[in-house]
Design a protein around this motif. Sequence first.
Motif, PDB file in Angstrom:
ATOM      1  N   TYR A   1      41.218  39.146  34.796  1.00  0.00           N
ATOM      2  CA  TYR A   1      40.094  38.281  35.188  1.00  0.00           C
ATOM      3  C   TYR A   1      40.509  36.819  35.038  1.00  0.00           C
ATOM      4  O   TYR A   1      39.678  35.955  34.703  1.00  0.00           O
TER       5      TYR A   1
ATOM      6  N   ASN B   1      30.066  45.193  35.612  1.00  0.00           N
ATOM      7  CA  ASN B   1      31.066  44.135  35.666  1.00  0.00           C
ATOM      8  C   ASN B   1      30.423  42.766  35.874  1.00  0.00           C
ATOM      9  O   ASN B   1      29.307  42.671  36.382  1.00  0.00           O
TER      10      ASN B   1
ATOM     11  N   ARG C   1      34.459  43.153  29.521  1.00  0.00           N
ATOM     12  CA  ARG C   1      33.815  43.247  30.819  1.00  0.00           C
ATOM     13  C   ARG C   1      34.187  42.096  31.757  1.00  0.00           C
ATOM     14  O   ARG C   1      33.713  42.043  32.886  1.00  0.00           O
TER      15      ARG C   1
ATOM     16  N   GLY D   1      35.167  51.706  34.021  1.00  0.00           N
ATOM     17  CA  GLY D   1      35.884  51.122  35.145  1.00  0.00           C
ATOM     18  C   GLY D   1      35.170  51.334  36.465  1.00  0.00           C
ATOM     19  O   GLY D   1      35.230  50.496  37.369  1.00  0.00           O
ATOM     20  N   TRP D   2      34.486  52.461  36.561  1.00  0.00           N
ATOM     21  CA  TRP D   2      33.756  52.791  37.791  1.00  0.00           C
ATOM     22  C   TRP D   2      32.313  52.292  37.709  1.00  0.00           C
ATOM     23  O   TRP D   2      31.539  52.478  38.656  1.00  0.00           O
ATOM     24  N   GLU D   3      31.935  51.689  36.585  1.00  0.00           N
ATOM     25  CA  GLU D   3      30.567  51.215  36.348  1.00  0.00           C
ATOM     26  C   GLU D   3      29.534  52.325  36.551  1.00  0.00           C
ATOM     27  O   GLU D   3      28.494  52.105  37.178  1.00  0.00           O
TER      28      GLU D   3
ATOM     29  N   THR E   1      35.705  53.262  46.032  1.00  0.00           N
ATOM     30  CA  THR E   1      36.513  52.509  45.070  1.00  0.00           C
ATOM     31  C   THR E   1      37.874  53.176  44.988  1.00  0.00           C
ATOM     32  O   THR E   1      37.956  54.400  44.876  1.00  0.00           O
TER      33      THR E   1
ATOM     34  N   GLU F   1      38.464  47.302  40.570  1.00  0.00           N
ATOM     35  CA  GLU F   1      37.128  46.784  40.227  1.00  0.00           C
ATOM     36  C   GLU F   1      36.692  45.771  41.284  1.00  0.00           C
ATOM     37  O   GLU F   1      37.390  44.803  41.551  1.00  0.00           O
ATOM     38  N   TRP F   2      35.546  46.005  41.845  1.00  0.00           N
ATOM     39  CA  TRP F   2      35.045  45.134  42.904  1.00  0.00           C
ATOM     40  C   TRP F   2      34.479  43.850  42.319  1.00  0.00           C
ATOM     41  O   TRP F   2      33.881  43.865  41.264  1.00  0.00           O
ATOM     42  N   GLN F   3      34.706  42.714  43.002  1.00  0.00           N
ATOM     43  CA  GLN F   3      34.141  41.448  42.544  1.00  0.00           C
ATOM     44  C   GLN F   3      33.100  40.965  43.553  1.00  0.00           C
ATOM     45  O   GLN F   3      33.324  41.025  44.759  1.00  0.00           O
TER      46      GLN F   3
ATOM     47  N   TYR G   1      45.472  41.662  40.384  1.00  0.00           N
ATOM     48  CA  TYR G   1      45.290  43.014  40.920  1.00  0.00           C
ATOM     49  C   TYR G   1      46.635  43.586  41.375  1.00  0.00           C
ATOM     50  O   TYR G   1      47.404  42.909  42.052  1.00  0.00           O
TER      51      TYR G   1
END
Lengths: 591, 591
Positions: free
Chosen positions: A27, A228, A253, B223-225, B330, B346-348, B437
């Motif tokens: 991050y 996230n 997170r 990680g997958w929320e 994902t 992880e999506w932003q 990433y």
Amino acid sequence: MDQLPKCAANYVPLTPITFVKRAALVYATRPSVIYEGTRFTWQQTYDRCLRLASSLRSLNVGKNDVVSVLAPNIPALYEMHFAVPMAGAVLNTINTRLDAKNVATILSHSEAKIFFVDYQYVPLASEALRLLLADTKQSPASESTIPLVVVIDDVDSPTGVRLGELEYEQLVHKGNPNYVSADIEDEWDPIALNYTSGTTSAPKGVVYSHRGAYLSTLSLILGWEMGNEPVYLWSLPMFHCNGWTFTWGMAARGGTNVCIRNTTAIDMYRNISLHKVTHMCCAPIVFNIILEAKPHERRQITTAVQVLTGGAPPPASLLEKMELLGFHITHAYGLTEATGPALVCEWQAKWNQLPSNDQAKIKARQGVSILTLADVDVKDLGTMTSVPRDGMTMGEIVLRGSSLMRGYYKDPEATSKAFKNGWFLTGDVGVIHPDGYLEIKDRSKDVIISGGENISSVELESVLYRHPRILEAAVVAMPHPVWGESPCAFVSLKQNSNGGKDDVKESDIISYCRKNLPHYMVPKKVEFLPELPKTSTGKIQKFQLRALAKTYKASEKNMGSKNRGQATKVNKGSKGYNSNPHEQILALSRL
Amino acid sequence: MDQLPKCAANYVPLTPITFVKRAALVYATRPSVIYEGTRFTWQQTYDRCLRLASSLRSLNVGKNDVVSVLAPNIPALYEMHFAVPMAGAVLNTINTRLDAKNVATILSHSEAKIFFVDYQYVPLASEALRLLLADTKQSPASESTIPLVVVIDDVDSPTGVRLGELEYEQLVHKGNPNYVSADIEDEWDPIALNYTSGTTSAPKGVVYSHRGAYLSTLSLILGWEMGNEPVYLWSLPMFHCNGWTFTWGMAARGGTNVCIRNTTAIDMYRNISLHKVTHMCCAPIVFNIILEAKPHERRQITTAVQVLTGGAPPPASLLEKMELLGFHITHAYGLTEATGPALVCEWQAKWNQLPSNDQAKIKARQGVSILTLADVDVKDLGTMTSVPRDGMTMGEIVLRGSSLMRGYYKDPEATSKAFKNGWFLTGDVGVIHPDGYLEIKDRSKDVIISGGENISSVELESVLYRHPRILEAAVVAMPHPVWGESPCAFVSLKQNSNGGKDDVKESDIISYCRKNLPHYMVPKKVEFLPELPKTSTGKIQKFQLRALAKTYKASEKNMGSKNRGQATKVNKGSKGYNSNPHEQILALSRL
């Protein structure tokens, strides 16, 4: 399969330090900390932590050394949550509402090697150091040593507030960004030392391991379903169980820490609106600050804010008002010894169909164990067998799991008393509902046993709090010639529309209780106080009320509202009592 | 602070067994497993697991004994994920697509004590047992023992399919619901043994510890929320890294397991629609099954379905089509040795603003390390130093953390080769983008080194896959007199509108590549095959293609489409090859 030993690649000690190291990598460019004009990314936060850690090492701070800090929720306090363990040391965050004597006691007991002090608390720290020095001179053989002091300046620090030569930002600046974090050889190593506020006894130093802190952090993110990129408002003091582990959790997170120095309405609204805050933790008292904000202090809240709260369950009407503003409240229960919340009231989708009053009842429960607790149970106080899951039978709440504390520092007796038969005894009394959700009823010592019936003082108090004119309420046991004990209520009143308080009588309260409680639970006596006595952290001092209630036995027949003066006197005599709402942030039942 | 030793209350070994025990208490009445007409609650699932565990103990199964199972995604296989470790034993789920010889090898190598067999796989199991018996007779000194067989019946089982006296449901029925789960004394104890499918070498037995399984489970939920109350469709085989740990994860989250015997379009649509599925894992090949479903197989999907996938990144057009149907994808990367996914993309939130093609490019990345990996890095193949974060420089992906395997069972050599200098070497080659990433480029042994330039075969293949007529593609190194190596592509074609395949020529593909790739990456040769050779688990057997490419060197000038017949011959000679899409579920690059 025993021929497969652990190796450096597949057995890495669990430590929250991993979270910030990973955050710096994955991050890197996301905002980590926002505090007024200051903004850092995760790469910068990690860099600053490494520098500070290396400076601490240069100051001879090493493994198991204690580093104390007295500061509000500013970036420095956040960074120390990583930098201190990265130097191999143990972080001791001190409650800023303690008096100088308590601060001195903690510095002495913890043998703090370094003492970080925010500029605002320099007078308090100076006084504490003076007491510590006096104590050392008096008994030179004692373990007390004077810690090295580092002042934390802020943008608005008045110049000249100094307490030695060292300043926080200088330490960061001159530190080595290529410092290699001290190896955590054993995840059982200590990471933090938090002193309980001690409603009845001397403060106890609760020691967290790296393992416990790591596991609790994961559990709380999971239990609260925090996704996230959270934007987290620091309305809960970081010195409180390390901010219920969300200090470490924000790094896990990749979230953004929105720091605020004061938990005022204007600062909270402004930061929530400006940074689109998604999460915050606080005591229910903060709801009042939010709801009672003046028009000029308010801002439009455009995104939903998830709120994790502990302590006394807020009434339905208050929950509804908060929901309307965009705050969605989850109730939790915990204690310093459990690294913060141990139970979270996980919401179930089917409950959305229920009327709001029923929803509020469910939200008032403390809920289910966090994942990293191996076990939670409610046991009969006498036999220590599990109580039935009927929502009625009370027992002591006991916990077991790797997220619990290691024990009390230098206090083997208290440690062995807390851990019994493979369980940690919380001292709290609760019930389990048929669906598995727990509800706290009382502290075990606050249960009133009347004619063999257990009466929960908390349950009785929650009925009293629903009375429109009652501001504060506390119920304790009063000796009774027939029943052994009977409930005695102490209350303070809100002003009426004429600005007065004396139009409510004891008989009004008692008849109100008769309408809302089983007969045996109705207080035999109601005592009016202007305010209830509290500790410096805002917890009601029931031991004072209990002492008072004991004196009532002999003159039971004569006890009416005319006794009010006497009780007031005792209240006035209590120390450390303060009704400032900011202090009441800590007035959680246990958290 | 070393005077605070571990005790039974504050140091509890980490084990996924905790999840089901907790689920039975806190999610007691919620649905745990749904399979056609069968439905269980978490209380029932826990009860059934306790019973089965006690029956296993009665059959003399104890600590570290291996219990093997050959079954599709049915409730029995789910329950064994808890019941087997609750008996202190180690679960060995066998890939149902293996042939009898491979199954026999696994039973022998693992020294399985009990062998559970779903009725559908009785013929395969019988043959495997026959081979095992023959082997034991031949070399009586060998370790091979014949396991006790338990058949798993189903509602539609034909009668008379027996392989011994024992049946699964009977074992559950006659078990003791008050059984006390075997104590996990050490979280390093083994919980599962999973054999890799071995594209190049003999299958290796990957051993997971309770600690590793526990931590991976938490990481993947995070990680997958994945929130509370997920409804999870079992489209990924549970025998694949224990269903990427979601077997244990569903208990941790109090979710619902929707079991299906076959991954057909009709079964997936029906179950997704009926049970409002929220989550599923699968290989990208399953997207084709979903997209190509016939009208009568389809159902309206009213709730969003989160999909976790691994392997080759799906093209943007396919992602878009899936999104339109309500599937949100994902991307992940992992391997058996890492207990499933090690990286998750992880999506932003800010990426939502990008054009869909750019979004697809990001979604094709493998992403960031899961939380319980202490470290992920990409290291130069020669010097083992970290590569720059430029999205271009390739290196080997290395992992470190407590969620990794203990090692390979009875294979100290392979174990010590896998763990080097405190890292686990994945054998996969990738780059790190400036934002942290990761993107996988190739298996290290599949990198083509042409004139000193590293060419990623995966990158080249992904360009080939975007050609409208190419169905399958694989690129390997071919010896080259000047450049050392050069890329050689093997492709199979989709039918054209006339049902034919022979209208696409080598020169078409090469000129297509010239338009889409740097010159040095363009294949020097394109070979057409009716289908590419694959392992029994659907992975393309590059070693076969590599052997073939080697023969091309001498006759390089003559190599054109007329050589097609020769290649076809080699392909026909390969074993275990099957184009059934269900088998290709496992055709993930590594997962």
